[in-house]
Write an enzyme that holds these catalytic residues in place. Structure first.
Site, PDB file in Angstrom:
ATOM      1  N   SER A 163       1.011  -1.507   0.066  1.00 55.16           N
ATOM      2  CA  SER A 163      -0.298   0.466  -0.092  1.00 55.16           C
ATOM      3  C   SER A 163       1.049   1.206  -0.170  1.00 55.16           C
ATOM      4  O   SER A 163       1.883   1.057  -0.716  1.00 55.16           O
ATOM      5  CB  SER A 163      -0.817   0.366   1.069  1.00 55.16           C
ATOM      6  N   GLU A 187      -9.008  -6.370  -4.279  1.00 52.48           N
ATOM      7  CA  GLU A 187      -8.925  -5.335  -3.733  1.00 52.48           C
ATOM      8  C   GLU A 187      -9.678  -4.419  -2.545  1.00 52.48           C
ATOM      9  O   GLU A 187     -10.159  -3.835  -2.086  1.00 52.48           O
ATOM     10  CB  GLU A 187      -7.422  -4.221  -4.238  1.00 52.48           C
ATOM     11  N   HIS A 194      -7.700  -5.559  -0.633  1.00 51.69           N
ATOM     12  CA  HIS A 194      -6.764  -4.792   0.120  1.00 51.69           C
ATOM     13  C   HIS A 194      -5.959  -5.279   1.508  1.00 51.69           C
ATOM     14  O   HIS A 194      -6.313  -5.257   2.173  1.00 51.69           O
ATOM     15  CB  HIS A 194      -6.866  -3.268   0.055  1.00 51.69           C
TER      16      HIS A 194
END
Length: 497
Positions: free
Chosen positions: A187, A318, A415
């Site tokens: 990320s 995600e 995610h």
């Protein structure tokens, strides 16, 4: 049995702990405390210490607020007070070894949250498998990424550079080889990795790179970052001046910055936030002309970092992270899907491709797939394409495909879901809301081994990515190399993203 472990560094001696053939040294400062005269300045050198520095417990975390409410339960925070927050942790199989490969991990958290002391980042499994693992704290939000066009910028990036310099100078004392460093992150950490890959200031500090669910598409222009700085100053009731902002109490500043992030990630007004209403990152690396000279994707396209092998990729689901926790995924109807997909650049006939590939999907499921591609998969592909065109040493693409949504409260391979599998830390109970109650050890074994193989040998086990085959390793309980998965959806984004 826990035993004492001692290592001598350039600034003094650190005392860690050894258990089950893994030596852990926690909370080692790599830069001076960023407070007092060092507040909102580039990282300053650590002063030498006398005696043994206790490195048996995690060190202080950088000042930060809470995650937006929809994410707080999924990503439990660790908060440790103290001034020495620019610290790192080292796990090694043997401080007396020589030439071991090294992993340096940069945590995620929207450049606003997170720390290196989260249980899922425990480096024991990497050390068990012959890798020296280093996890790093760096400054966050306004302390790390406030931009006012005043000659100071990207302090969080400079912290990461300082940590990488520390590794070059000290990792041999833990058995690591400074010439075999792989920098990795997820990320915001992955966005940091691809940014570092593009920066002359980072050249020579690492030999390989891994970027998980983050690429170069979210770098702020100086104008965007100045706008954010103005909104922060307005919220604080002070002029957009660094000294005025520094004069505000730390708690007030942290809360104001956290409130801005919550606004952008929950109810962003496009008229106010512009492109940031889609990127969701008001604090991030900024094109300042000094630390960051050019947009990272432009530098990579021009060939910067071509000699650094890169493993890059994303998770299959995600975007479900942004729709499932709030229940929004069930509230999306066809008009809302069309409107939101249009904001990302897709027309109605483009959505037909997504529908055909998901005949049983709801409008919310399709929107999650669109968000996944816009935010994560396509930016990663653009980096891989740019490197392929520039003749890079090697780029490998992966997609993490575990678990199925029914196994973890509808989130799927959302995610952040891959990180505990990469570190082989899936058994920590606080990960249940994210991973489900029975995460697969087989998937953890396979995924962790892919990372170990890349860090150790420079290849993950499938063919490199190029624009002809577009080979991608799909990761579940096995590794499945597939050429151009979801290629029809990828093609929709040409000239859009």
């Amino acid at each position: 049995m826990v035993q004492r472990s001692v290592v001598r560094l350039g600034n003094g001696v650190v005392r860690g702990k050894a258990e089950f053939d893994v030596h852990a040294f926690l909370g080692i400062p790599y830069a001076a405390p960023p407070f007092g005269v060092n507040r909102m300045r580039p990282p300053q050198p650590v002063q030498p210490w006398e005696g043994e520095l206790d490195a048996t417990a995690y060190g202080p975390t950088a000042p930060k607020g809470d995650y937006p409410p929809q994410f707080a339960r999924l990503f439990p925070e660790v908060v440790i007070p103290g001034a020495d927050c620019l610290n790192l942790n080292v796990w090694t199989p043997d401080p007396g070894a020589r030439g071991l490969p090294v992993l340096v991990w940069l945590h995620g958290g929207s450049f606003t949250n997170g720390s290196s002391s989260l249980p899922e980042y425990d480096g024991t499994a990497f050390a068990r498998d012959g890798v020296v693992c280093v996890t790093v704290n760096y400054r966050l939000a306004a302390e790390g990424y406030l931009f006012l066009d005043d000659g100071t910028a990207n302090l969080g990036l400079l912290d990461q550079l300082a940590a990488l310099h520390w590794v070059q100078d000290n990792i041999a004392a833990f058995g690591g080889d400074p010439a075999r460093v792989t920098v990795a992150g997820e990320s915001a950490g992955a966005m940091s990795v691809t940014t570092l890959l593009s920066m002359p200031l980072a050249q020579g500090l690492f030999a390989q790179a891994i970027a998980q669910s983050g690429a170069t598409a979210h770098t702020l222009t100086s104008e965007e970052a100045c706008t954010v700085g103005g909104y922060l100053a307005e919220a604080l009731g002070v002029p957009p001046d660094r000294e005025a902002i520094k004069a505000v109490s730390m708690n007030t500043l942290v809360q104001a910055a956290s409130d801005l992030v919550t606004e952008v990630q929950t109810v962003p007004d496009p008229a106010k936030w512009g492109r940031l209403a889609l990127s969701l990152l008001p604090f991030a690396p900024t094109l300042d002309g000094s630390v960051l000279l050019t947009m990272p994707i432009d530098a990579i396209t021009a060939g910067h970092g071509v000699d650094v092998p890169l493993l890059i990729g994303s998770n299959r689901d995600e975007g479900r992270l942004f729709l499932v926790p709030t229940g929004a995924i069930a509230a999306i109807d066809e008009p809302a899907l069309a409107m939101m997909a249009g904001a990302y650049g897709l027309a109605g006939n483009d959505l037909a491709v997504y529908r055909a590939n998901r005949p049983d999907a709801s409008p919310g499921d399709i929107l999650a797939a669109v968000i996944t591609d816009w935010y994560y998969r396509i930016p990663a592909i653009r980096v891989a394409e740019a490197r392929s065109a520039a003749g890079a040493t090697g780029t490998w693409m992966y997609r993490f495909d575990h678990p199925e949504p029914r196994a973890n409260h509808g989130l799927g391979a959302c995610h952040g879901a891959e990180v505990p599998f990469v570190f082989d830390t899936i058994t920590h109970p606080e990960l249940g809301p994210l991973l489900g109650e029975v995460p697969s050890q087989t998937v953890a074994d396979r995924t962790h081994q892919v990372w170990v193989d890349f860090i150790t040998h420079g290849a993950p086990g499938w063919a490199p990515y190029d624009t002809v085959g577009r080979t991608t390793g799909l990761l579940t309980d096995d590794i499945s190399p597939v050429d151009d998965p979801a290629g029809d959806e990828r093609a929709l984004w040409e000239d859009i993203r």
